[in-house]
Design an enzyme around this catalytic site. Sequence first.
Site, PDB file in Angstrom:
ATOM      1  NE  ARG A   1      12.073  26.608  60.775  1.00  0.00           N
ATOM      2  CZ  ARG A   1      12.446  27.696  60.494  1.00  0.00           C
ATOM      3  NH1 ARG A   1      11.352  28.769  60.931  1.00  0.00           N
ATOM      4  NH2 ARG A   1      13.515  28.089  59.790  1.00  0.00           N
TER       5      ARG A   1
ATOM      6  CE1 TYR B   1     -15.909  52.545  60.022  1.00  0.00           C
ATOM      7  CE2 TYR B   1     -13.521  52.103  59.570  1.00  0.00           C
ATOM      8  CZ  TYR B   1     -14.782  52.351  59.242  1.00  0.00           C
ATOM      9  OH  TYR B   1     -14.901  52.481  57.844  1.00  0.00           O
TER      10      TYR B   1
ATOM     11  CG  MET C   1      -8.961  48.782  53.838  1.00  0.00           C
ATOM     12  SD  MET C   1     -10.373  48.316  52.648  1.00  0.00           S
ATOM     13  CE  MET C   1     -11.497  47.202  53.617  1.00  0.00           C
TER      14      MET C   1
ATOM     15  CE  LYS D   1      13.424  33.705  55.917  1.00  0.00           C
ATOM     16  NZ  LYS D   1      14.008  32.741  56.815  1.00  0.00           N
TER      17      LYS D   1
END
Length: 364
Positions: free
Chosen positions: A139, A262, A310, A42
């Site tokens: 679940r 940062y 980023m 998956k």
Amino acid sequence: MNKSDFPPDSQATLTIDLKAIVENYQNCNHLAGGVECAAMVKADAYGMGIEQVAPTLFHKAGCKNFFVANLAEAIKLRSFTPDAIIYVLNGIFPNHIDYFIRHNIRPVLNDLDQIRLWAEIPSTARPPCAIHFDTGINRLGLSPKETKLFINDTSMRERLDISLIMSHLACSDDRTNPMNAQQLADFTTITRHFPGTPASLANSGGILLGPDYHFDMVRPGLLLFGGNPSNGVMPENIRAAFQITGKILQIRTLEPGQSVGYGATWTASKTCHIATINIGYADGYLQMFNNCGFAYADKTKLAIVGRVSMDMIAVDVTDIKIKTGGDVELLGAHITLEMASEVSTLSQYEILTGVRERYQRIYN
Ligand SMILES: *Cc1c(COP(=O)(O)O)cnc(C)c1O
């Protein structure tokens, strides 16, 4: 635009070791005492690429049974492995049935409505199905009440071609948790009502809980890629099947008192060399690694300093010899998923499946 339009090292690299995945599969099979070993693929094979991982397991490791979460993943997988047995964990909706039939995909049926729906299809057209019994994770799967009703509904059971009964452990990552034994006992009771039908309980963590948990089929995911699914020692012979490698874009010498990144969250206490690497949170290397992650180069474990940006992170390379353009491992054989999880508090699963597309992918 094709690949040759830009140099291969213009991105950071995700190297996936298909041979290691095959060997991890074989070791899972061995750890499970030789019972059938399915592969959990998956979420794009835990981010490692289902198109490459699944056919490799099918052809090179002899894996025949695959599980995915949803129907879209299953139809994709069908195009890569035409002859595999494919199960969809999420169950069925009425408008999905034609697709299951057309692509010969087996549903894991999770409640009595799904079971009735599937039983209405003429048996000549219908693939076999799995039935999921919930033994405590709350679940997916038949509730204990539905389980009783289904067990006693002989005519319904006879109409279905059940190829697998299964349940899923809630706490297999913690071998001391008493819930494991309770789920095992409940599932064992259920299996007695289905003599001759293959049964499956164990994910990766369940495999390590011992032979009682193995039944007829195990369903590892994390172990295939080299994660450690339990709070015990890592099983021998399971190894990292991937490596994330960044490149040094620039190295700076900092004097005591100068800060990095940062928010200026890290400050040099002595003269040091700080390398800026071309991987950031947009690649899935999240800010949970701010000032606590590790990297590896020149046989040395290195500290991530400051905040993850980023597109970049900063690594303290004061103690090693390395130059601009040099490679730094962020995850792999030396900085294991287990280590990365411990420092970041992210789960190994989140780190693995969080790997983003921006990497140059290399399959070995
Ligand atoms: C994801 C999943 C697995 C595999 O879990 P790992 O811990 O990665 O081995 C097995 N069974 C079910 C039902 C799952 O959802």
